[in-house]
Design a protein around this motif. Structure first.
Motif, PDB file in Angstrom:
ATOM      1  N   UNK A   1       0.667  -1.238  -0.119  1.00 29.67           N
ATOM      2  CA  UNK A   1       0.053  -0.029  -0.189  1.00 29.67           C
ATOM      3  C   UNK A   1       0.783   1.225   0.122  1.00 29.67           C
ATOM      4  N   UNK A   2       2.141   1.079   0.257  1.00 26.04           N
ATOM      5  CA  UNK A   2       2.951   2.268   0.383  1.00 26.04           C
ATOM      6  C   UNK A   2       3.740   2.490  -1.100  1.00 26.04           C
ATOM      7  N   UNK A   3       3.736   1.620  -1.825  1.00 26.56           N
ATOM      8  CA  UNK A   3       4.383   1.724  -3.132  1.00 26.56           C
ATOM      9  C   UNK A   3       3.437   1.505  -4.226  1.00 26.56           C
ATOM     10  N   UNK A   4       2.255   1.084  -4.123  1.00 26.99           N
ATOM     11  CA  UNK A   4       1.337   1.140  -5.495  1.00 26.99           C
ATOM     12  C   UNK A   4       0.260   1.562  -5.032  1.00 26.99           C
ATOM     13  N   UNK A   5      -0.251   2.665  -5.820  1.00 36.91           N
ATOM     14  CA  UNK A   5      -1.580   3.275  -5.874  1.00 36.91           C
ATOM     15  C   UNK A   5      -2.884   2.212  -5.955  1.00 36.91           C
ATOM     16  N   UNK A   6      -2.374   1.254  -6.552  1.00 34.69           N
ATOM     17  CA  UNK A   6      -3.536  -0.016  -6.916  1.00 34.69           C
ATOM     18  C   UNK A   6      -3.741  -0.760  -5.695  1.00 34.69           C
ATOM     19  N   UNK A   7      -2.862  -0.904  -4.751  1.00 37.66           N
ATOM     20  CA  UNK A   7      -2.630  -1.966  -3.675  1.00 37.66           C
ATOM     21  C   UNK A   7      -4.110  -1.655  -2.834  1.00 37.66           C
ATOM     22  N   UNK A   8      -4.610  -2.904  -2.467  1.00 34.76           N
ATOM     23  CA  UNK A   8      -5.770  -2.932  -1.537  1.00 34.76           C
ATOM     24  C   UNK A   8      -5.254  -2.356  -0.164  1.00 34.76           C
ATOM     25  N   UNK A   9      -6.040  -1.562   0.478  1.00 35.62           N
ATOM     26  CA  UNK A   9      -5.811  -1.167   1.763  1.00 35.62           C
ATOM     27  C   UNK A   9      -5.541  -2.007   2.983  1.00 35.62           C
ATOM     28  N   UNK A  10      -4.633  -2.005   3.926  1.00 35.46           N
ATOM     29  CA  UNK A  10      -4.388  -3.230   4.552  1.00 35.46           C
ATOM     30  C   UNK A  10      -5.655  -3.861   5.378  1.00 35.46           C
ATOM     31  N   UNK A  11      -6.578  -2.941   5.902  1.00 28.63           N
ATOM     32  CA  UNK A  11      -7.632  -3.465   6.300  1.00 28.63           C
ATOM     33  C   UNK A  11      -8.599  -4.348   5.420  1.00 28.63           C
ATOM     34  N   UNK A  12      -8.671  -3.882   4.281  1.00 29.42           N
ATOM     35  CA  UNK A  12      -9.435  -4.752   2.976  1.00 29.42           C
ATOM     36  C   UNK A  12      -8.646  -6.007   2.807  1.00 29.42           C
ATOM     37  N   UNK A  13      -7.216  -5.910   2.722  1.00 29.20           N
ATOM     38  CA  UNK A  13      -6.559  -7.043   2.425  1.00 29.20           C
ATOM     39  C   UNK A  13      -6.940  -8.132   3.464  1.00 29.20           C
ATOM     40  N   UNK A  14      -6.694  -7.773   4.935  1.00 27.29           N
ATOM     41  CA  UNK A  14      -6.991  -8.508   5.945  1.00 27.29           C
ATOM     42  C   UNK A  14      -8.197  -9.396   5.871  1.00 27.29           C
ATOM     43  N   UNK A  15      -9.385  -8.587   5.555  1.00 29.66           N
ATOM     44  CA  UNK A  15     -10.635  -9.127   5.651  1.00 29.66           C
ATOM     45  C   UNK A  15     -10.754  -9.973   4.366  1.00 29.66           C
ATOM     46  N   UNK A  16     -10.167  -9.954   3.232  1.00 25.58           N
ATOM     47  CA  UNK A  16     -10.082 -10.695   2.180  1.00 25.58           C
ATOM     48  C   UNK A  16      -9.440 -12.336   2.319  1.00 25.58           C
ATOM     49  N   UNK A  17      -8.202 -12.108   3.200  1.00 28.34           N
ATOM     50  CA  UNK A  17      -7.778 -13.339   3.363  1.00 28.34           C
ATOM     51  C   UNK A  17      -8.146 -13.964   4.610  1.00 28.34           C
ATOM     52  N   UNK A  18      -9.113 -13.326   5.589  1.00 28.57           N
ATOM     53  CA  UNK A  18      -9.825 -14.022   6.600  1.00 28.57           C
ATOM     54  C   UNK A  18     -11.126 -14.639   5.835  1.00 28.57           C
ATOM     55  N   UNK A  19     -11.473 -13.842   4.908  1.00 24.73           N
ATOM     56  CA  UNK A  19     -12.551 -14.800   4.295  1.00 24.73           C
ATOM     57  C   UNK A  19     -12.241 -15.983   3.437  1.00 24.73           C
ATOM     58  N   UNK A  20     -11.129 -15.991   2.900  1.00 30.04           N
ATOM     59  CA  UNK A  20     -10.407 -17.097   2.106  1.00 30.04           C
ATOM     60  C   UNK A  20     -10.259 -18.262   3.282  1.00 30.04           C
ATOM     61  N   UNK A  21      -9.920 -17.755   4.346  1.00 31.70           N
ATOM     62  CA  UNK A  21      -9.598 -18.888   5.489  1.00 31.70           C
ATOM     63  C   UNK A  21     -11.022 -19.492   5.955  1.00 31.70           C
ATOM     64  N   UNK A  22     -11.925 -18.593   6.039  1.00 33.31           N
ATOM     65  CA  UNK A  22     -13.081 -19.146   6.617  1.00 33.31           C
ATOM     66  C   UNK A  22     -13.628 -20.112   5.599  1.00 33.31           C
ATOM     67  N   UNK A  23     -13.456 -19.719   4.297  1.00 30.77           N
ATOM     68  CA  UNK A  23     -14.123 -20.650   3.351  1.00 30.77           C
ATOM     69  C   UNK A  23     -13.449 -21.910   2.897  1.00 30.77           C
ATOM     70  N   UNK A  24     -12.178 -21.884   3.471  1.00 34.44           N
ATOM     71  CA  UNK A  24     -11.398 -23.238   3.601  1.00 34.44           C
ATOM     72  C   UNK A  24     -10.824 -23.385   4.728  1.00 34.44           C
ATOM     73  N   UNK A  25     -11.510 -23.665   5.688  1.00 33.36           N
ATOM     74  CA  UNK A  25     -11.028 -23.934   7.163  1.00 33.36           C
ATOM     75  C   UNK A  25      -9.964 -25.144   7.164  1.00 33.36           C
ATOM     76  N   UNK A  26      -8.955 -24.699   7.880  1.00 34.90           N
ATOM     77  CA  UNK A  26      -7.798 -25.517   8.261  1.00 34.90           C
ATOM     78  C   UNK A  26      -6.874 -25.692   7.085  1.00 34.90           C
ATOM     79  N   UNK A  27      -6.861 -25.099   5.957  1.00 33.82           N
ATOM     80  CA  UNK A  27      -5.703 -25.277   4.827  1.00 33.82           C
ATOM     81  C   UNK A  27      -4.785 -24.199   4.821  1.00 33.82           C
ATOM     82  N   UNK A  28      -5.131 -22.934   5.477  1.00 29.81           N
ATOM     83  CA  UNK A  28      -4.110 -21.903   5.382  1.00 29.81           C
ATOM     84  C   UNK A  28      -3.817 -21.513   6.766  1.00 29.81           C
ATOM     85  N   UNK A  29      -2.528 -20.904   6.738  1.00 26.24           N
ATOM     86  CA  UNK A  29      -2.228 -20.243   8.042  1.00 26.24           C
ATOM     87  C   UNK A  29      -1.601 -18.645   7.366  1.00 26.24           C
TER      88      UNK A  29
END
Length: 314
Positions: free
Chosen positions: A79-107
C-alpha cells in the motif's frame, strides 16, 4: 504430510495490477528472445486471467491434487508503493474470508510496512487477534530493510506471541528496489530478537550461500525454497535442491513453492512429482525429508498459535 510454507493468493486484489503487467512484459521479452512470436496483449490477458482466484477455490483444488495439506498464505503490504494496492484492512478481510471458506487449509502471514506509523504495530496485533493470523510477512524491496528500527515494535509483538517472521529475499516485482533483497540485511534484527524466528523467503533459491551462512550460524534464522521452479542453475532445480538438502542446514529448511507463480508453465502436481527418493530426495534420510516437507514449518507456527484455526477460533 506436505506443508507448503509459501503460497500467494492469485488475485489482482492481492498483487497490484501494474506488477502483473510488468511480469507479463518480462515473459513476453523472454518468449521473443526464444523466437516465440506471441503478442504482449495475449500474454498479459492470460496472466491477468490466472489472477482472478479471489476466494482461493482454485488454489485449494490444486493443493488437493498435489497432496498439500496446509499452506502458509503470505500477504505482502504494497500500500505504500502502489496506488492500486488494496488498503491493509481490506486485504486482511479478504484473507480472513478465504480462510473461513477453506477452514484448516491456510495459515496467514500478514504483511506490514514500517511506514505505517505509530498505529501500525497495534493494527498488526489486532489483525493477529481478530483473524488468527500466524505470522508476519515483510517485503523489503518495497523500500526498507528488515532490520529497520521502525519494525522493532512489531518484532516485540512477535516475540511475545511466538509469531515467526517471513521476509522476502532476492529480487521481486520489477518496479521495486532489489538492493534491499540480500539475506544479510536481516542479521541485525535476528541478533536483537533471538526469541523471534526469521524465515528467509526464497533463501534456498537466490543468495543461497549467504542465506545458508545465516541459517548455519543464527539459531533463529531459517530459509524456504519457494520459487525453485525458476531456479537459475545450469544443473536444474532438482539437483540444486538435492545438494542443499544434503548439506548441514537441513533442519533449517522449509519446503515452499511460491505457487501459483508458475501456473503459466507447469502444474503443482508436476512440480511435486520430483520430490522422490530417486530425484530431489536422493540420499536424504526419511526423517530429514519429513522435517523439510512439514514438521519444521509446523513447529514454527505452533506453540502459542497451535490452538487457532485461521478463520475461526477455539
Amino acid at each position: 504430510m506436505i506443508v507448503d510454507s509459501h503460497v500467494v493468493l492469485a488475485s489482482d486484489r492481492v498483487i497490484p495490477r501494474e506488477y502483473l503487467e510488468e511480469q507479463a512484459a518480462n515473459m513476453h521479452h523472454r518468449l521473443r528472445a526464444h523466437g516465440r512470436d506471441v503478442g504482449l496483449g495475449p500474454v498479459t490477458d492470460r496472466l491477468l486471467a490466472l489472477h482472478s482466484d479471489h476466494d482461493g477455490d482454485r488454489l485449494v483444488a490444486e493443493m488437493d491434487s498435489a497432496g498439500v495439506s496446509l499452506a502458509f498464505l503470505v500477504a505482502a503490504d504494497f500500500s505504500h508503493v502502489s496506488p492500486r494496492a488494496l488498503p491493509p484492512a481490506e486485504l486482511a478481510r479478504l484473507h480472513d474470508a478465504v480462510c473461513r471458506r477453506h477452514p484448516g487449509r491456510f495459515r496467514v502471514f500478514w504483511g506490514v510496512d514500517p511506514r505505517a506509523g505509530a498505529d501500525g504495530p497495534a493494527l498488526f496485533e489486532q489483525h493477529v487477534t481478530d483473524h488468527g493470523f500466524a505470522g508476519m510477512k515483510l517485503y523489503p524491496p518495497a523500500g526498507y530493510s528488515p532490520s529497520d528500527r521502525r519494525l522493532y515494535p512489531y518484532y516485540e509483538i512477535c516475540a511475545a506471541r511466538g509469531l515467526p517472521v517471513l521476509t522476502h529475499t532476492g529480487p521481486g516485482w520489477a518496479p521495486l528496489d532489489f538492493t534491499l533483497g540480500p539475506p544479510l540485511l536481516v542479521d541485525q534484527a535476528a541478533r536483537d530478537f533471538p526469541g523471534v524466528d526469521f524465515i528467509l523467503g526464497h533463501g534456498g533459491v537466490t543468495h543461497v550461500e549467504e542465506a545458508s551462512y545465516l541459517c548455519a550460524h543464527r539459531p533463529n534464522v531459517y530459509l524456504d525454497v519457494s520459487q525453485f521452479p525458476a531456479m537459475l542453475a545450469a544443473e536444474g532445480w532438482a539437483e540444486h535442491l538435492n545438494r542443499l538438502f544434503r548439506g548441514g542446514i537441513s533442519h533449517k529448511i522449509l519446503f515452499g513453492t511460491c505457487w501459483p507463480s508458475f501456473r503459466m508453465s507447469t502444474s503443482l502436481p508436476a512440480v511435486l512429482s520430483a520430490f522422490t527418493p530417486d530425484t530431489v530426495f536422493a540420499g536424504v534420510r526419511p526423517s530429514v525429508q519429513k522435517m523439510i516437507m512439514a514438521t519444521t514449518a509446523l513447529r514454527l507456527v505452533g506453540d502459542s498459535v497451535a490452538a487457532v484455526t485461521p478463520g475461526g477460533h477455539q
